[in-house]
Enzyme design. Sequence first.
Site, PDB file in Angstrom:
ATOM      1  N   ASP A 191     -12.522 -12.350 -32.838  1.00 26.35           N
ATOM      2  CA  ASP A 191     -13.005 -12.283 -31.458  1.00 26.35           C
ATOM      3  C   ASP A 191     -12.652 -10.955 -30.807  1.00 26.35           C
ATOM      4  O   ASP A 191     -11.940 -10.125 -31.380  1.00 26.35           O
ATOM      5  CB  ASP A 191     -12.427 -13.441 -30.640  1.00 26.35           C
ATOM      6  CG  ASP A 191     -10.956 -13.715 -30.966  1.00 26.35           C
ATOM      7  OD1 ASP A 191     -10.224 -12.757 -31.273  1.00 26.35           O
ATOM      8  OD2 ASP A 191     -10.542 -14.887 -30.933  1.00 26.35           O
ATOM      9  N   GLU A 196     -12.861 -22.866 -26.967  1.00 24.41           N
ATOM     10  CA  GLU A 196     -12.061 -23.657 -26.051  1.00 24.41           C
ATOM     11  C   GLU A 196     -12.419 -25.147 -26.144  1.00 24.41           C
ATOM     12  O   GLU A 196     -13.438 -25.516 -26.734  1.00 24.41           O
ATOM     13  CB  GLU A 196     -12.279 -23.156 -24.615  1.00 24.41           C
ATOM     14  CG  GLU A 196     -11.945 -21.681 -24.408  1.00 24.41           C
ATOM     15  CD  GLU A 196     -10.449 -21.386 -24.445  1.00 24.41           C
ATOM     16  OE1 GLU A 196      -9.657 -22.297 -24.773  1.00 24.41           O
ATOM     17  OE2 GLU A 196     -10.063 -20.242 -24.140  1.00 24.41           O
ATOM     18  N   ASN A 248      -3.872 -25.384 -26.256  1.00 20.62           N
ATOM     19  CA  ASN A 248      -4.892 -26.398 -25.975  1.00 20.62           C
ATOM     20  C   ASN A 248      -5.743 -26.701 -27.214  1.00 20.62           C
ATOM     21  O   ASN A 248      -6.765 -27.374 -27.116  1.00 20.62           O
ATOM     22  CB  ASN A 248      -5.786 -25.955 -24.815  1.00 20.62           C
ATOM     23  CG  ASN A 248      -6.536 -24.656 -25.113  1.00 20.62           C
ATOM     24  OD1 ASN A 248      -6.421 -24.094 -26.201  1.00 20.62           O
ATOM     25  ND2 ASN A 248      -7.301 -24.180 -24.133  1.00 20.62           N
ATOM     26  N   HIS A 281      -7.289 -24.422 -29.138  1.00 20.38           N
ATOM     27  CA  HIS A 281      -8.404 -23.526 -29.435  1.00 20.38           C
ATOM     28  C   HIS A 281      -8.145 -22.742 -30.712  1.00 20.38           C
ATOM     29  O   HIS A 281      -7.005 -22.442 -31.067  1.00 20.38           O
ATOM     30  CB  HIS A 281      -8.730 -22.608 -28.244  1.00 20.38           C
ATOM     31  CG  HIS A 281      -7.786 -21.459 -28.035  1.00 20.38           C
ATOM     32  ND1 HIS A 281      -7.147 -21.234 -26.841  1.00 20.38           N
ATOM     33  CD2 HIS A 281      -7.372 -20.454 -28.847  1.00 20.38           C
ATOM     34  CE1 HIS A 281      -6.403 -20.150 -26.932  1.00 20.38           C
ATOM     35  NE2 HIS A 281      -6.525 -19.662 -28.137  1.00 20.38           N
TER      36      HIS A 281
END
Length: 544
Positions: A370, A444, A437, A439
Site C-alpha cells: 500500500d 479496513e 482492528n 486490517h
Amino acid sequence: MKFVFIINPISGKAQYQSVVDIVKIYAKNHPIFDYDLVLTEYTGHAKDIAANYPNATSCCFVACGGDGTLNEVLNGLQAGATLAQIPIGSGNDFFKMLGYKKNIDLESLVISTIEGKIVNIDYGRVNSERFINSCNMGLDADVLVEFNKNRGRIPNRFLYAYSIMKTIQKPKVHINRIENHTTNEIVEKDMMLLTVMNGKYYGNGYTPTPFAEIQDGMFDICWAEKMSVPRIVSLLSKYKKGNHINEKRVHFLKSNHLTISSDEPLRYGLDGELKESYKIEIENMAGQLKFMVCKSSPLQGERMKVYIEKDAQAVADTAYRFYEKLLSEKPNAVLGLATGSTPIKLYQNLIEGYQKSQISFKHVTSVNLDEYVGLPVGHKETYREFMNNQLFNFIDIDKSNTHVPVSHGDLQQNAKEYENLLDTLHIDLQLLGLGENGHIGFNEPGEDFDSVTHIVELDQNTRENNARFFDSIEDVPTQAITMGIASIMKANQILVLATGENKQEAVYQMVKGKVSSQFPCTALQNHPNVLVIVDEAAAKKLHE
C-alpha cells in the site's frame, strides 16, 4: 489448476498405463480439466520435470510411482507448487498417511485426488535436499544397500525382510551423536540404528514411529543402542508392528531441528535414496508443502501454522529463516512487502543476512502492499521512502524491480495497473502486519473479501495508531491505495507478523475467530498456506 502427472513407467510397471487411460477418460468427460502426462526417462528425470515446468505455482504435480518417485518430484518442486501421489510403485509407505481408504481401486484413487482438497503438510530438509517420509541411518541405511543390490532378483513383498536378515548378520555401529536443537539436548551414544520420521511407515510397512504425524511440525525419531543379533531378531516383529516402544534399548524423541554426527562416513537414506556425509543437519519445514488429497482425508485443511516466540526479536529471527529458505531455493522470488513498525526487525535481519552473504536480492522483485494518498513524492512518511530507508538502500536489490502503488495522478487507473502488475508477477511470499482492528494492508473492517487494488478511506483507529509517525493526527492522510484482500490471497504463501498485547484480539480473531469482514484478517483462514509468527504477548488470547 493444471494437473501434471509425472509417471515412472519402471516403478509403475503394468499400472502406469492404467493411470494414463483413467486420466484421459476423465479429461474427455470434463472438458475444462487441464492436464499433462509426462513419462520419466531416466533416474532424476521426475526432479528435472518439476524443477523446469513453466507456471508451476498454478500446477499440481502428481507423482505416479513409489516413494522414490515422490521424493524426486519433491526435490524439484518449485516454491508454491502443489504435490500429490498416485502410489503405483514397489514402496508406497508415505501414501498411508494421506487418509485414503485401504482398498481403494485405482480409478477411484485417481479421480478422488483430482477432485480433492489441498492441505498443508510437513516435509524434511537435509543439508540442501528434501525428504517427505523418512531419513534413515545406521542399520537402516545398510538394509537399503542390500535392498538395492537385490532389487529385481527377489520379489518385492519379500525383499525388505530379506535385506534385513542379510544385514543383521554383521550389525555395525555408525552414529554417536545427536544434537536436538529443539530441546538443546545432546545424546552421545553408540547407535546401531537411527530413523528420523515424518510419516509412520517405511520399508513396506515397518512402523518405527507409530505416533508420527505429518501436520505437527515435528519429526518422530527412533534410535537403538548396539545389541546382539538374537536380540535384534526378537525385536524385528515388534518393530514391524510398532510395538517396540517399551523396549529398553530403543529410544524415542521429538525434534524439528537436529544435527547427527559420525566419526566415519555416515550413510543415510532419504525416502529410500542413499546419500553419504560425516554430519547432517535435519530441519522440519512445518506446514510448508501444499499437498492434494481426497476430500474424505482426515488431514486437516487448517491453513494457518502458528509460531509463538518469546519476543519481537525472536519473531523477526524466525521470519528470517523463511526468507533465507525461499531465496536459496528461488533467487528470483517475488516478495510482497509491508511497512509499519512490526517488520523493521525482520528487515534488519535481511540486511544483516545480505551483508554476511547468506542471501542476495540481486534477482528479486518486490511489491508493496500500500501507499498513502496525499503525501508529496519524497515525503519521509511515504511508504516508498520507508522501504528505501529500512531495506532497499542497504541490500543489492535493483530498485527498478521494487514496486509501490503510485498515489498521485489518476488513482483509479493506478490501482488498475497495479493489480495487472500483481497478476503478471505472482507473489511467492507476502508479508503482512496486523492492525489492532484486524486490517491487513489498508483493508479496513467491512471490506469486501473480493476486493482488488483500490482506494480506501482510512479507519479512525488506523489513523490514530499511525499518528505517532507524524507531527499530529491532522497530518495523517485520510486515504490510501492498497492491495485488496483478493489481491493478497493470490500470493503463494503469506507470512503474518504480530507483536505486543494490543494485537492479541486481532491475532485471536485471525486464527480462531469466525470468518467475517468485520475482521478482514479472518479471510486468511481461506488461504492454503499461511504462516503466523507472533510473540507471547500477542498470543495471550490464543491460550484461552
